[in-house]
Design an enzyme around this catalytic site. Structure first.
Site, PDB file in Angstrom:
ATOM      1  N   LYS A 109     -45.394  73.217  30.337  1.00 43.97           N
ATOM      2  CA  LYS A 109     -45.345  74.336  31.378  1.00 43.97           C
ATOM      3  C   LYS A 109     -46.643  75.198  31.101  1.00 43.97           C
ATOM      4  O   LYS A 109     -46.885  75.949  30.059  1.00 43.97           O
ATOM      5  CB  LYS A 109     -44.030  75.042  31.341  1.00 43.97           C
ATOM      6  N   ASP A 122     -31.899  83.448  36.629  1.00 44.87           N
ATOM      7  CA  ASP A 122     -32.453  82.855  37.674  1.00 44.87           C
ATOM      8  C   ASP A 122     -31.508  81.333  37.663  1.00 44.87           C
ATOM      9  O   ASP A 122     -32.161  80.408  37.921  1.00 44.87           O
ATOM     10  CB  ASP A 122     -33.762  82.398  37.527  1.00 44.87           C
ATOM     11  N   GLY A 167     -43.012  79.513  40.880  1.00 43.94           N
ATOM     12  CA  GLY A 167     -43.508  81.093  40.678  1.00 43.94           C
ATOM     13  C   GLY A 167     -43.959  81.290  39.147  1.00 43.94           C
ATOM     14  O   GLY A 167     -44.795  82.120  38.909  1.00 43.94           O
ATOM     15  N   GLN A 168     -43.009  80.596  38.458  1.00 50.42           N
ATOM     16  CA  GLN A 168     -43.364  80.770  36.758  1.00 50.42           C
ATOM     17  C   GLN A 168     -44.583  79.894  36.286  1.00 50.42           C
ATOM     18  O   GLN A 168     -45.043  80.400  35.286  1.00 50.42           O
ATOM     19  CB  GLN A 168     -42.213  80.541  36.094  1.00 50.42           C
ATOM     20  N   GLY A 169     -45.017  78.907  37.172  1.00 47.72           N
ATOM     21  CA  GLY A 169     -46.157  78.245  36.558  1.00 47.72           C
ATOM     22  C   GLY A 169     -46.086  76.691  36.962  1.00 47.72           C
ATOM     23  O   GLY A 169     -44.969  76.306  37.854  1.00 47.72           O
ATOM     24  N   VAL A 186     -45.554  72.605  35.808  1.00 44.28           N
ATOM     25  CA  VAL A 186     -44.956  71.768  34.910  1.00 44.28           C
ATOM     26  C   VAL A 186     -45.669  70.220  34.830  1.00 44.28           C
ATOM     27  O   VAL A 186     -45.570  69.619  36.100  1.00 44.28           O
ATOM     28  CB  VAL A 186     -43.650  71.525  34.922  1.00 44.28           C
ATOM     29  N   GLY A 193     -43.461  69.448  38.883  1.00 38.05           N
ATOM     30  CA  GLY A 193     -42.824  70.598  39.410  1.00 38.05           C
ATOM     31  C   GLY A 193     -43.721  71.867  39.366  1.00 38.05           C
ATOM     32  O   GLY A 193     -44.711  71.939  38.562  1.00 38.05           O
TER      33      GLY A 193
END
Length: 730
Positions: A427, A524, A409-411, A413, A406
């Site tokens: 992550k 979110d 925007g957060q990083g 995985v 995956g």
């Protein structure tokens, strides 16, 4: 001159190789006990660090009991193993013990009692089975395994296709898998027992056996399977090392030491060998004695017409050609030393640089602060682990692109497997500025204490890398978004499964808002952040812990900007996030479950509004919501059941946060709606008495289309809900 030097250097290398080959083929018994100590028991020599009697052994692990009336007469006292002999290989520089190892029998009439409780336990000792052993199993229809070494499975199978125990089709393999099979044993094996299974229930169920044995002894001593049936034990090789801190008094000039690991827990142990040109016992103070190489014919020949002169650890040739040989040796050794020294220096500097860099990243990413927080919580974070970068590199195959499961925007995985066999999601977060470190660490501490069956568990983090790495439990079955909107999915979610996923997600948010140690706002919520396990149970994920967080007087909220289509309009206008903002996002997820539509429409559907929430609200207010319900679930639920969920979603999507229900109210109502669907024969009028009423401020009277639930369902307020002022809106 250059030719002479090169020839001399080649000659030196050939000489060294020749010596090594000769030593490699020489194996002798090591001798040499401590002064005034008995050096043998019967015909078995007992060298130091082993010993018989007080002060004759290094420590209690190496104490030998001598009973010359038994065969063999020597016993390692602490582990209670009988020793045939102590050996030392001059070529390879390792020591081993040949001991009695049990033969484990199964279904052998009259024999099991003799081998009962024969399990070998060496855990915690400096002893382990040598890699020169083999695991052997024999018997018809037999599947034998080494027991007690989870999670690994080591064993083999034999069938009885042949009439001999040892195969002859492959001369390099002792057992061919017919009546007997073999396999290598795990490194540093310290326990041994065997378990047996039958390959087929219809096959022979006769005597089965298994054992760990010295491969060389087996090849030369056993040719008939009946020999094994009459044996209680076989010889096996036990390797050993000195535990860290048990260093004997030895001279460093003639002895070399090296580090080895005797268990999977990476406990450092030591071994010693005599340096080149010395022979003897390297564990005694003056145990390694210089060899006179000049007494050996090959060294005399190598000197040619020069004179062979012995020197400590080596020899030299003196005479007319001595200076040429010495020059060649000197230049060759000098070049070799320069190359090796340069390589060693490069590796050392690189290693020191990496260590310093890891310490820098650990400190910059808040590692010291996290350790302080963990100690201050009095053990409540004992399950939270600070992983090393080496552990996670190995778990993810150096973050191979094939392991990516995956990105967002957060990083990114990655799927990985830890050393203990657990499958995890790692992550790799985006860059984090210094000002966000304290907030990030506080959030890791809080989320590490979150423990709910429908929330993805944070297992730990790694701070030794340039950007922090977070380690979560791995959820195997994809996301809710995938099952709702990916047309390639072969198994669409049923209405009952959708309703249960909604209930489980609501319970998780209720827990985060009110039951966690400090209330947590997700910020979110969306269908792609709701993961499904192998049983399609919901798991709320992605709390944005890699991003900055803000802490007010009583609440911790993750600083995620939100996703268009799910974003609370009130939060968008006021920039103030509350628990009711999560409720709005959950309302959009409810509408996704109800309609099967994406949260943002394509340009072709712009006339219906760009967002699913807007389209749904207008459909509700125009009394045509049944027209947009997902056709895949229309036949699976009654209209009134679909309408109950639609009204709940409508309330969650209220533009005013004060008019939205809490996640507790949402979870309770979903929990009460779900049983209505499971039993179509339930008296709906009776069940409506127990359902919490969430009044809907709709601008029109609802039509009476339901045959099983009347209008009093949403007009009666059975359970009074106190309206509390919104928290976090100061």
């Amino acid at each position: 001159m250059v030719v002479i030097i090169a020839s001399s250097f080649t000659f030196l290398l050939l000489l060294i190789i020749n010596i090594a080959l000769v030593l490699a083929t020489t194996s002798t018994a090591i001798s040499g006990a401590k002064d005034w100590c008995k050096d043998s028991c019967g015909n078995v020599s007992v060298p130091y660090p082993f010993g018989i009697g007080p002060d004759c052994f290094l420590n209690s692990w190496f104490e030998v009991s001598c009973n010359e009336s038994s065969t063999p007469p020597t016993i390692l006292k602490k582990i209670n193993m009988e020793v045939f002999n102590f050996s030392y290989d001059l070529g390879y520089g390792w020591e081993y013990l040949r001991v009695k190892s049990p033969v484990i029998l199964h279904n052998c009439s009259g024999r099991e009692r003799e081998t009962k409780n024969q399990t070998v336990h060496l855990t915690g000792s400096p002893f382990f089975y040598s890699g020169r052993n083999k695991f052997i199993a024999a018997g018809c229809n037999n599947k034998a395994l080494i027991a007690g070494i989870k999670p690994r499975i080591v064993g083999c199978e034999s069938t009885c296709n042949g009439d001999t125990l040892f195969g002859t089709s492959n001369p390099n393999k002792t057992c061919n898998g017919s009546t007997c099979c073999e396999t290598v044993i795990p490194s540093y094996l310290q326990t041994f027992n065997a378990s047996f299974e039958s390959k087929t229930s219809s096959g022979p169920q006769g005597c089965k056996l298994a054992f760990v044995v010295d491969e060389e002894w087996l090849n030369f001593n056993i040719t008939n399977p009946s020999d094994l049936l009459n044996m209680d034990s076989v010889p096996a090789l036990i390797d050993w090392a000195l535990p860290n801190g048990s260093t004997p008094l030895i001279s460093s000039e003639s002895v070399q030491s090296y580090v080895m690991y005797t268990s999977e827990s990476s406990n450092i142990s030591w071994r010693y060998v005599c340096s080149d040109g010395y022979r003897g016992n390297p564990y005694l103070p003056i145990g390694c004695q210089d060899i006179d190489e000049c007494e050996e014919e090959r060294h005399k020949i190598s000197c040619g017409d020069a004179t062979c002169v012995n020197v400590p650890g080596f020899y030299r040739c003196e005479g007319s050609k001595t200076w040429i040989i010495a020059l060649g040796v000197g230049v060759g050794c000098g070049v070799l030393s320069l190359v090796m020294g340069g390589w060693w220096l490069y590796k050392l500097l690189k290693k020191r640089r990496n260590v310093k860099l890891k310490k820098k990243f650990f400190k910059r990413n808040g590692g010291l602060l996290l350790q302080q927080q963990m100690y201050s919580h009095e053990g409540s974070l004992e399950k939270t682990k600070i992983f090393t970068s080496k552990e996670l590199d190995k778990a993810t195959n150096n973050f191979n692109n094939n392991r990516v499961v995956g990105q967002g925007g957060q990083g990114t995985v990655y799927k990985g497997m830890l050393a203990d066999g657990r499958i995890v999601a790692v992550k790799k977060s985006i860059a984090m500025v210094v000002e966000e470190v304290e907030h990030f660490i506080n959030e890791v501490v809080i989320l590490s204490q979150v423990n709910h069956r429908n929330v993805v568990k944070l297992l730990g983090c790694c701070l030794e890398t340039e950007v922090p790495l977070l380690v979560y439990e791995f959820i195997s079955n994809g996301t809710l978004f995938q099952y709702l909107h990916d047309k390639s999915e072969e198994f669409p979610l049923s209405w009952e499964t959708r309703l249960r996923i909604a209930k489980e997600t609501a319970e998780a948010l209720w827990y985060l808002h009110s039951s966690a140690s400090i209330p947590i706002y997700h910020r979110d919520i969306k269908s792609s952040n709701i993961l499904l396990d192998e049983k399609f149970k919901a798991k709320v994920s992605d709390f944005g812990t890699s991003r900055s967080i803000s802490i007010d007087q009583t609440h911790l909220t993750t600083h995620v900007q939100g996703t268009f289509g799910y974003l609370d309009p009130e939060y968008f206008q006021s920039s103030q996030f509350t628990e009711k903002s999560d409720v709005y996002s959950f309302g959009v997820v409810l509408v996704e479950l109800l309609t099967g539509e994406r949260p943002i429409f394509s340009l072709e559907r712009e006339k219906e509004g760009r967002s699913l929430a807007t389209h749904f609200i207008s459909s509700m207010e125009e009394n045509r919501v049944m027209e947009i319900v997902d056709a895949r679930v229309v036949g699976q639920a009654k209209d009134d059941e679909l309408m109950m969920v639609a009204k709940l979603a409508y309330r969650c999507l209220s533009l005013s946060g004060k008019k939205r229900p809490t996640m507790k109210e949402v979870a309770i109502q979903l929990d009460q709606i779900l049983p209505l669907l499971k039993d179509s024969n339930v008296d709906h009028h009776h069940n409506q008495e127990e359902i919490v009423d969430l009044k809907l401020d709709l601008p029109f009277p609802w039509d009476s289309t339901s045959s099983s639930i009347n209008s009093s369902f949403f007009s009666r307020n059975i359970c009074s809900i106190e309206k509390e002022p919104l928290e976090g809106t100061k």
